[in-house]
Design a protein around this motif. Structure first.
Motif, PDB file in Angstrom:
ATOM      1  N   SER A 127     -58.168  32.369  12.793  1.00  0.00           N
ATOM      2  CA  SER A 127     -57.118  31.880  11.895  1.00  0.00           C
ATOM      3  C   SER A 127     -56.265  30.836  12.583  1.00  0.00           C
ATOM      4  O   SER A 127     -55.875  29.838  11.971  1.00  0.00           O
ATOM      5  CB  SER A 127     -56.238  33.046  11.435  1.00  0.00           C
ATOM      6  N   ALA A 128     -55.976  31.067  13.875  1.00  0.00           N
ATOM      7  CA  ALA A 128     -55.161  30.088  14.601  1.00  0.00           C
ATOM      8  C   ALA A 128     -55.860  28.733  14.616  1.00  0.00           C
ATOM      9  O   ALA A 128     -55.245  27.688  14.389  1.00  0.00           O
ATOM     10  CB  ALA A 128     -54.894  30.587  16.023  1.00  0.00           C
TER      11      ALA A 128
ATOM     12  N   SER B 166     -53.097  35.144  12.061  1.00  0.00           N
ATOM     13  CA  SER B 166     -53.113  34.301  13.260  1.00  0.00           C
ATOM     14  C   SER B 166     -52.015  34.702  14.233  1.00  0.00           C
ATOM     15  O   SER B 166     -52.073  34.360  15.405  1.00  0.00           O
ATOM     16  CB  SER B 166     -52.985  32.831  12.885  1.00  0.00           C
TER      17      SER B 166
ATOM     18  N   ASN C  55     -52.406  33.864  20.124  1.00  0.00           N
ATOM     19  CA  ASN C  55     -53.699  33.310  19.709  1.00  0.00           C
ATOM     20  C   ASN C  55     -53.707  31.793  19.829  1.00  0.00           C
ATOM     21  O   ASN C  55     -54.692  31.194  20.237  1.00  0.00           O
ATOM     22  CB  ASN C  55     -53.996  33.709  18.267  1.00  0.00           C
ATOM     23  N   TYR C  56     -52.595  31.170  19.446  1.00  0.00           N
ATOM     24  CA  TYR C  56     -52.529  29.716  19.528  1.00  0.00           C
ATOM     25  C   TYR C  56     -52.590  29.253  20.972  1.00  0.00           C
ATOM     26  O   TYR C  56     -53.285  28.299  21.315  1.00  0.00           O
ATOM     27  CB  TYR C  56     -51.235  29.214  18.869  1.00  0.00           C
TER      28      TYR C  56
ATOM     29  N   SER D 189     -63.840  28.112  14.022  1.00  0.00           N
ATOM     30  CA  SER D 189     -62.931  29.048  13.366  1.00  0.00           C
ATOM     31  C   SER D 189     -63.734  30.146  12.673  1.00  0.00           C
ATOM     32  O   SER D 189     -63.468  31.339  12.830  1.00  0.00           O
ATOM     33  CB  SER D 189     -62.076  28.274  12.359  1.00  0.00           C
TER      34      SER D 189
END
Lengths: 293, 369, 417
Positions: free
Chosen positions: B317-318, B46, B68-69, B303
């Motif tokens: 993954s994030a 992530s 990514n977040y 996801s």
């Protein structure tokens, strides 16, 4: 004795006063329960009846009995698709996972309940922590690990990650804690080693808990889907859940083919249903106290 | 459990120590390998820009920090909008499923628990059976029942109601209500929280999502009914009868006597329900894959989809970790609101209380099971 | 106590150690067979070959299976066809897991993304009949100046009419609509005559024909600028919305069909917009009689064109064998056989005249090839198209301009990076 008298006294008084109200309530009670039971049972009846209809009739006459019974859906399922292979795969995985869980969960549960070893509290805390991780979060990560270990697209990859579950360990642990220590002490005095004590003395006494584990494991692995999605993409390793999910998104060809999909979904439910009806009492008592699905 | 002899104890415990570790080793190994290590690997992915080819632990896979977040949470672009949509969908799903399934399972348990009810076993079986089936099988059944010309719409037509094409209908139920009251859908509403407009937040769950809500209640009310049944049976009849002597009506008895004593079980059911509703994946994967118009998209499915279909593994993954965080937050919130100290203790306290009450019951009455 | 406190640290250390060990083992996911890349021939081995296809129906499935089986018998290499229920997801998972199918259908929307990620082998220059493919199809599957994969066929969209229902409404051959206004009025006439009218899918892969017919497009001609919310596009989708709201057209989902072919075959539609694969419908609905005519024009004639190629996975274990199979599947005779089985048009110029003479009923599709438009295929655009599709599903109750405005910014972002 004096405890009984007040009860019978109180039981009579409300009865006389509320006799008429009680019967209305009872009727209402039964009516609601029966109505809800009808709502809960009829979908399955409709599923069975529609699986014997033709494609066109399943959309035009969804509610009633088939006007012309046909087993075309079942025939297509067994002849034109990999359904038999899916059945085999599901059984293979389920049997190994159930056996594995019975063995490993009881080992770990016994160790946590009865054996003194350093770090016991830590292991216990880890298990609780693991139970807190939602399964869905592990989808991508498990795929990465399975791939890295090289067990992708293999029975190992499908079975190994499911071999142990934290909830099962807890069930066994709780049960072992309820067995009197005297039994083990007696065995130890007679010279039995730890494993011998466990295997020949304590485990046979744990039959009810073991049956619970067997039932829950069977159900859990038979109905598992997301793990099989991420651990394989080989069509020869497809299980019933994955196969029926693929059917539902239209694998055989475009269009609504309800009879085939309903037949497949119905057939895949039979083993768990059989298990359920045989072990009803056990399941319902266990689920009343157990925590996981 | 106290051994008083010195030497035998040491050697005995040493043997136990080794055996203990051997017994626990397979469990630790498998759970560690397939639960703990994956989480570490996903945390790395992530924070990286791995594109799905080769191994994420190879050299050459770059560290991108929180990109990514941020891409998911700032509501920009399709990634942001999809995430916002999935949060909205799952939020309404949880908001509706948890209370409804709790109420229904409590109601069913209460009705089934009545003394002198004939066919108790039959009703318990009927209500619990759907929980035993696979979510895949039930989703297939639901797709059939709620088809445009399916059984549900046929039954609705008996009452003169023209049912919608459930799984194809993307209108939110509150939107339908507002439209019926004369409030028109605005043409270009500005974006608000998580990149989707306030109108979309207000629109509520779509008709398709409602079909899934019914399915969730159908399949989980049986399980929770059993939890409530166990608790009700442990409470026993005396408290109820005592309240009856005091002149309380049935509803008052239920509300002021039974429900407070069910608090631990209620908490368990609400927690399990919340955790379960935020993880909904199987049904979406089998049924609608996020459609119609992304109104059944959930963070769990998003996801998976971002990673496995769009090959955006870092983003997938994030989203998974954000979902983990959401679930923890909601669980903690519930703990605070319901004022319980420790989520694992209630079951033990509950059991102790049940044992105490059941001994009292056994001593006090002659009633059978 | 001491144990407790250091336990979490110890755990993380243990976890990290395991992760590092995993790095060592299982890190080699490259295939052991020799592969020469763009230059040099591939080695043929005896490893079995898997072909992943996204089928339009039973007709296509059995046709491809027959062709692959014939090749397997001839070459002695075992080969198997897998029908995907979700081609993109299954292919992507295959790539990520290091065990993808050897050959797979690659559509134009996924092509550039997969090529960029290094999932596909660029074998185009090794093809035996490389010069025979249509140039625009070759360029559709060229990325970074490398010709990646052999176009397997192409199709266009046209108007497919159920002739029995057409006659039942009192219409004749002269009434086939050639303009938008005629499309609208004919459809309403059908509905008035108690026949179903036009039934369309809500995807832009079908509704996009109106954009092409109005002179619009989603990206500029050079593929660098987004033109999603151009006036031509807005007008096109407004027209589509008009057809839906006034009842002249219905959606597949409204009538209970999965796609246009099913709607046509079950008698739920008189006109549908579908592609060459509609010929497969005859297998499922043998009593259906249909005719294919060119789509009506807006400001000009327009339709959409689709092509797929035989993608070869970079991680495939038998590239020589796979290349051999592709050469077999793209020969003139084999392509004409596919044309016969499920109607697609051959991707090689040498088959053109035979196709015209053997399948006169498909002239409308072939004519469409002259003015057909392709949906944009740059990397990252697939997600925009998917989002546009999900918005278009609500076309009946939404404002086309606001949908297109939202996607304009998304498309700009996608084209930029």
């Amino acid at each position: 004795m004096t405890v009984f008298a007040p009860n019978t006294a109180t039981r009579k008084a409300p009865d006389k006063a509320m006799r008429r109200t009680v019967s209305i309530w009872t009727v209402l009670n039964y009516a609601i329960l029966i109505a809800v039971a009808v709502i809960y049972i009829s979908p399955f009846l409709m599923q069975i009846s529609s699986s014997f209809k033709s494609d066109a009739e399943s959309t035009s006459n969804a509610l009633g009995l088939p006007q012309s019974w046909t087993v075309l859906a079942y025939k297509t399922l067994f002849v034109n698709s990999n359904f038999p292979l899916w059945i085999v795969n599901s059984f293979v995985v389920t049997i190994f996972v159930t056996a594995g869980r019975v063995f490993f969960n009881s080992l770990a549960g016994y160790a946590l309940a009865r054996l003194h070893f350093t770090g016991r509290q830590t292991v216990y805390a880890i298990l609780i922590g693991i139970m807190a991780v939602p399964g869905v979060v592990l989808l991508i990560p498990k795929f990465l690990v399975i791939r890295q270990l090289g067990i992708y697209n293999s029975y190992t990859g499908m079975i190994l990650p499911l071999l142990v579950d934290a909830a099962g360990v807890f069930i066994m642990k709780n049960f072992f804690e309820s067995i009197p220590v005297a039994v083990e002490e007696a065995a130890r005095i007679d010279g039995a080693g730890v494993f011998r004590t466990f295997w020949s003395v304590v485990l046979p006494m744990a039959r009810p808990a073991l049956v619970t584990i067997i039932i829950l494991s069977f159900q859990g692995s038979w109905n598992e889907l997301s793990h099989f999605i991420v651990s394989t993409n080989d069509p020869n390793l497809v299980t019933l859940t994955k196969g029926v999910a693929q059917l539902a998104s239209g694998q055989l060809s475009a269009g609504n083919q309800f009879p085939i999909k309903l037949a497949a979904a119905g057939l895949m439910t039979i083993p768990v249903a059989v298990m359920f009806f045989i072990f009803q009492r056990q399941i319902m008592n266990a689920s009343g106290g157990a925590v996981k699905e | 459990m106290s051994d008083h002899g010195q030497r035998p104890r040491r050697s005995g415990i040493n043997r136990q120590g080794v055996a203990g570790w051997i017994f626990v080793a397979p469990t630790i190994l498998i759970l560690g390998l397939f639960m703990f290590v994956p989480v570490l690997m996903a945390a790395w992915v992530s924070l990286s820009n791995w594109n799905g080819h080769g191994s994420p632990l190879e050299t050459g896979v770059g560290y991108v920090g929180g990109n990514n977040y941020v891409a998911v949470l700032n509501g920009q672009g399709i990634a942001g909008r999809d995430f916002g949509t999935s949060i909205r969908n799952n939020f309404y799903y949880a908001l509706l499923v948890v209370p409804i399934q709790t109420a229904i399972s409590l109601g069913l348990a209460t009705f089934v628990n009545r003394r002198a009810l004939k066919g108790k076993a039959f009703f318990r079986t009927a209500f619990y059976f759907p929980s035993v089936t696979s979510s895949v099988a039930i989703t297939v059944l639901w797709l059939f029942l709620f088809a445009g010309t399916g059984s549900v719409n046929s039954v609705l037509s008996w009452f003169g109601v023209h049912g919608p094409n459930w799984f194809q209908d993307s209108r939110g139920i509150f939107q339908i209500l507002l439209n019926a009251l004369g409030v028109q859908t605005p043409a270009n509403p500005p974006a608000s929280l998580f990149g989707i407009s306030w109108w979309e937040w207000v629109a509520g769950p779509s008709v398709a999502m409602c079909a899934f809500i019914f399915m969730a209640v159908f399949t989980t009310s049986g399980t929770f009914m059993l939890l409530f049944l166990a608790a009700l049976q442990a409470i026993g009849e005396e408290t109820d009868e005592a309240a009856m002597i005091d002149g309380a009506s049935a509803w008052q008895r239920f509300r002021y006597v039974t429900v407070p004593m069910l608090r631990p079980t209620l908490f368990t059911v609400l927690t399990l329900g919340t955790i379960g509703t935020w993880q909904v994946f199987d049904q979406i994967y089998t049924g609608t894959k996020g459609g119609p118009s992304k109104t059944t998209l959930t963070p769990a499915y998003l996801s998976y989809d971002a990673a496995f279909t769009s090959q955006a593994w870092g983003r997938g993954s994030a989203i998974a970790f954000i979902l983990f965080f959401i679930i923890i937050v909601f669980t903690l919130l519930q703990r605070m609101i319901l004022g319980q100290a420790d989520p694992t203790l209630p079951s033990r306290r509950d059991r102790l209380a049940q044992r105490r009450l059941s001994t009292l019951a056994r001593r006090g009455t002659t009633k059978g099971a | 106590m001491l144990i407790r406190r250091s336990a979490p640290l110890g755990l993380i250390a243990a976890g990290a150690a395991v992760v590092l060990t995993l790095t060592a083992c299982g890190g080699n996911s490259t295939s052991p067979t020799a592969s020469g890349g763009a230059s040099g021939a591939y080695t043929k081995t005896t490893n079995a070959i898997t072909v992943l296809i996204g089928s339009s129906g039973a007709a296509e499935t059995s046709s491809v299976q027959a062709a692959v089986a014939a090749w397997a018998a001839k070459s002695g290499i075992s080969a198997k066809v897998q029908v995907a229920s979700d081609l993109t997801q299954e292919a992507s998972q295959g790539f990520a897991s290091g065990s993808p199918a050897d050959l797979l259908y690659v559509s134009t929307d996924q092509f550039s993304g997969w090529a960029k990620a290094g999932n596909l082998e660029a074998y185009g220059d090794q093809l035996a009949n490389k010069a025979d493919f249509y140039p625009n199809l070759v360029s559709a599957f060229t990325y970074n100046n490398q010709f990646y994969c052999a176009p397997k066929d192409f199709s266009t969209l046209a108007l497919v009419v159920n002739t029995d229902k057409w006659k039942a409404a009192g219409l004749t051959d002269a009434d086939y609509p050639t303009t938008w206004a005629q499309l609208e009025s004919i459809s309403q006439k059908l509905v008035a005559a108690k026949q179903p009218g036009l039934v369309v899918s809500n995807e832009i892969q079908r509704l996009g024909v109106f954009v092409a017919q109005n002179g619009g497009s989603l990206v500029s001609a050079d593929g660098k600028t987004a033109t999603v919310n151009s006036d031509a596009n807005v007008a096109a989708y407004t027209f589509a919305k008009k057809l839906l709201t006034e009842g002249a057209a219905k959606l597949n989902s409204d009538v209970g069909a999965g796609w246009g072919g099913e709607a046509l075959g079950k008698g739920l539609a008189t006109m549908v917009i579908e592609g060459n694969w509609i010929t497969g419908v005859k297998k499922d609905y043998p009593t259906l009689n249909y005719k294919v005519v060119e789509l009506p024009a807006g400001t000009q004639k327009g339709t959409l064109e689709y092509t797929n190629c035989w993608g070869m996975s970079k991680d495939g274990k038998n590239k020589g064998g796979a290349l051999d199979l592709v050469n077999y599947l793209t020969t003139t005779q084999q392509q004409l056989q596919f044309a016969k089985d499920f109607g697609v048009m051959p991707s090689v110029k040498s088959a053109a005249s035979d196709y015209k003479s053997q399948f006169p009923e498909m002239t409308a599709f072939l004519a469409g090839a002259d003015y057909a438009q392709n949906l944009p295929a740059q990397p990252g655009v697939a997600a925009v198209l998917a989002d546009l599709n999900s918005q278009m599903a609500k076309l009946k109750t939404s404002d086309p301009k606001s949908i297109l405005d939202t996607e304009q910014s998304a498309m700009t972002q996608a084209l930029a990076g």
